[in-house]
Design an enzyme around this catalytic site. Structure first.
Site, PDB file in Angstrom:
ATOM      1  N   HIS A  17     -18.835 -22.105 -53.907  1.00 13.83           N
ATOM      2  CA  HIS A  17     -17.027 -20.890 -54.270  1.00 13.83           C
ATOM      3  C   HIS A  17     -16.500 -22.679 -54.650  1.00 13.83           C
ATOM      4  O   HIS A  17     -15.611 -22.358 -55.039  1.00 13.83           O
ATOM      5  CB  HIS A  17     -17.044 -20.036 -53.582  1.00 13.83           C
ATOM      6  CG  HIS A  17     -17.361 -19.209 -53.596  1.00 13.83           C
ATOM      7  ND1 HIS A  17     -17.868 -18.295 -52.223  1.00 13.83           N
ATOM      8  CD2 HIS A  17     -17.854 -17.623 -54.400  1.00 13.83           C
ATOM      9  CE1 HIS A  17     -18.221 -17.016 -52.256  1.00 13.83           C
ATOM     10  NE2 HIS A  17     -18.556 -16.749 -53.811  1.00 13.83           N
ATOM     11  N   LYS A  41     -19.671  -3.494 -53.738  1.00 11.37           N
ATOM     12  CA  LYS A  41     -20.642  -4.146 -52.665  1.00 11.37           C
ATOM     13  C   LYS A  41     -19.593  -3.407 -51.200  1.00 11.37           C
ATOM     14  O   LYS A  41     -18.531  -2.940 -51.165  1.00 11.37           O
ATOM     15  CB  LYS A  41     -20.053  -5.195 -52.445  1.00 11.37           C
ATOM     16  CG  LYS A  41     -20.634  -6.315 -53.716  1.00 11.37           C
ATOM     17  CD  LYS A  41     -20.245  -7.978 -53.617  1.00 11.37           C
ATOM     18  CE  LYS A  41     -20.812  -8.542 -54.780  1.00 11.37           C
ATOM     19  NZ  LYS A  41     -20.808  -9.747 -54.974  1.00 11.37           N
ATOM     20  N   ARG A  90     -24.153 -19.157 -61.933  1.00 12.36           N
ATOM     21  CA  ARG A  90     -25.600 -20.450 -61.432  1.00 12.36           C
ATOM     22  C   ARG A  90     -26.154 -20.020 -62.283  1.00 12.36           C
ATOM     23  O   ARG A  90     -27.550 -21.364 -62.745  1.00 12.36           O
ATOM     24  CB  ARG A  90     -25.566 -19.766 -59.377  1.00 12.36           C
ATOM     25  CG  ARG A  90     -24.701 -20.445 -58.897  1.00 12.36           C
ATOM     26  CD  ARG A  90     -24.870 -19.515 -57.930  1.00 12.36           C
ATOM     27  NE  ARG A  90     -24.964 -18.473 -57.840  1.00 12.36           N
ATOM     28  CZ  ARG A  90     -24.419 -16.553 -56.866  1.00 12.36           C
ATOM     29  NH1 ARG A  90     -24.036 -16.800 -56.029  1.00 12.36           N
ATOM     30  NH2 ARG A  90     -24.184 -15.676 -57.276  1.00 12.36           N
ATOM     31  N   SER A 127     -23.186 -16.061 -51.215  1.00 11.92           N
ATOM     32  CA  SER A 127     -22.674 -15.403 -50.346  1.00 11.92           C
ATOM     33  C   SER A 127     -24.346 -14.169 -48.983  1.00 11.92           C
ATOM     34  O   SER A 127     -24.291 -14.780 -47.831  1.00 11.92           O
ATOM     35  CB  SER A 127     -21.560 -14.215 -50.582  1.00 11.92           C
ATOM     36  OG  SER A 127     -20.696 -15.444 -51.035  1.00 11.92           O
TER      37      SER A 127
HETATM   38  O1  PNS Z   1     -17.392 -11.623 -56.000  1.00 13.51           O
HETATM   39  P1  PNS Z   1     -18.232 -11.088 -56.341  1.00 13.51           P
HETATM   40  O2  PNS Z   1     -18.358  -9.985 -55.951  1.00 13.51           O
HETATM   41  O3  PNS Z   1     -19.254 -11.230 -57.663  1.00 13.51           O
HETATM   42  O4  PNS Z   1     -16.341 -11.050 -57.649  1.00 13.51           O
HETATM   43  C1  PNS Z   1     -15.981  -9.705 -58.387  1.00 13.51           C
HETATM   44  C2  PNS Z   1     -14.546  -9.490 -58.737  1.00 13.51           C
HETATM   45  C3  PNS Z   1     -14.003  -8.886 -57.050  1.00 13.51           C
HETATM   46  C4  PNS Z   1     -14.081 -10.573 -58.888  1.00 13.51           C
HETATM   47  C5  PNS Z   1     -13.976  -8.199 -59.203  1.00 13.51           C
HETATM   48  O5  PNS Z   1     -14.974  -6.950 -59.272  1.00 13.51           O
HETATM   49  C6  PNS Z   1     -12.997  -7.605 -58.872  1.00 13.51           C
HETATM   50  O6  PNS Z   1     -12.248  -8.924 -60.024  1.00 13.51           O
HETATM   51  N1  PNS Z   1     -12.160  -7.051 -58.256  1.00 13.51           N
HETATM   52  C7  PNS Z   1     -11.133  -6.756 -58.378  1.00 13.51           C
HETATM   53  C8  PNS Z   1     -10.985  -5.183 -58.906  1.00 13.51           C
HETATM   54  C9  PNS Z   1     -11.263  -4.773 -60.626  1.00 13.51           C
HETATM   55  O7  PNS Z   1     -10.067  -5.390 -61.375  1.00 13.51           O
HETATM   56  N2  PNS Z   1     -11.724  -4.544 -60.750  1.00 13.51           N
HETATM   57  C10 PNS Z   1     -12.657  -4.341 -62.280  1.00 13.51           C
HETATM   58  C11 PNS Z   1     -13.533  -5.280 -63.102  1.00 13.51           C
HETATM   59  S1  PNS Z   1     -13.031  -5.970 -64.718  1.00 13.51           S
END
Ligand code: PNS
Length: 176
Positions: A17, A41, A90, A127
């Site tokens: 990250h 998650k 990645r 992670s």
């Molecule tokens: O590290 P991750 O889990 O791949 O990140 C995903 C994350 C947290 C960036 C995504 O789930 C997110 O944007 N969550 C906030 C809520 C949201 O906007 N959901 C719609 C995503 S299109």
């Protein structure tokens, strides 16, 4: 002034990250590391812990700020006046996972997602894997910032013992 948001779960933040955040800071005047919630998650660390660990890990980067994204990322980006979302790739699996999110975020807010290829030497750093390595006593010092390496044993013990996290009194921290 240009602003990028680097969003993610950061449960916890890793050297992978940090590599992406550094690349974003090279391209934009300011970067917000957006600690968000992915509904698919379950987290080991609380929101506050994820923010604190990311803050400590990025404290040496001048133009980088860490904020909790309390809801929709697209709305957060609009409110912050972000020019772009920056995410790291990645490999192909990341492209498949990121594409729908990038299109949805652009649909909602008009904010484009810029993808950067991380350091190949860190391509295995995720992670979820870091938590698994730490859970079974492996050394994670070259995978995560120092503060995270120190925080992991306590958080893992809390989850294993079924001790409720400070933010969820009824359910123990369970990792995805
Ligand atoms: O590290 P991750 O889990 O791949 O990140 C995903 C994350 C947290 C960036 C995504 O789930 C997110 O944007 N969550 C906030 C809520 C949201 O906007 N959901 C719609 C995503 S299109």
């Amino acid at each position: 002034m240009t602003l990028a948001v680097c969003p993610g779960s950061f449960d916890p933040i890793t050297l992978g990250h940090l590599d992406v955040v550094r690349r974003a800071a090279d391209m934009f005047d300011r970067v917000i590391v957006g600690v968000a919630r992915n509904t698919s998650k379950s987290y080991l660390f609380t929101d506050e812990e994820r923010v604190d660990l990311a803050r400590a890990a990025t404290a040496h980067l001048g133009a980088v700020d860490v904020q909790l994204v309390p809801g929709l990322l697209a709305q957060f980006c609009k409110d912050a006046g972000a020019n772009a979302i920056v995410k790291g790739l990645r490999g192909g699996a990341d492209v498949d996972a990121e594409q729908p999110m990038a299109l949805m975020n652009r649909h909602i807010s008009g904010v484009e997602t810029v993808f950067v290829l991380g350091d190949p030497a860190l391509a295995h750093v995720a992670s979820s894997l870091v938590k698994d390595v730490a859970r079974y006593g492996g050394d994670v010092l070259d995978l995560v910032p120092e503060g995270v390496a120190h925080a992991l044993p306590t958080a893992l013990r809390r989850a294993t013992a079924g001790i409720a996290r400070p933010d969820s009194p009824r359910s123990p921290g369970v990792t995805a």
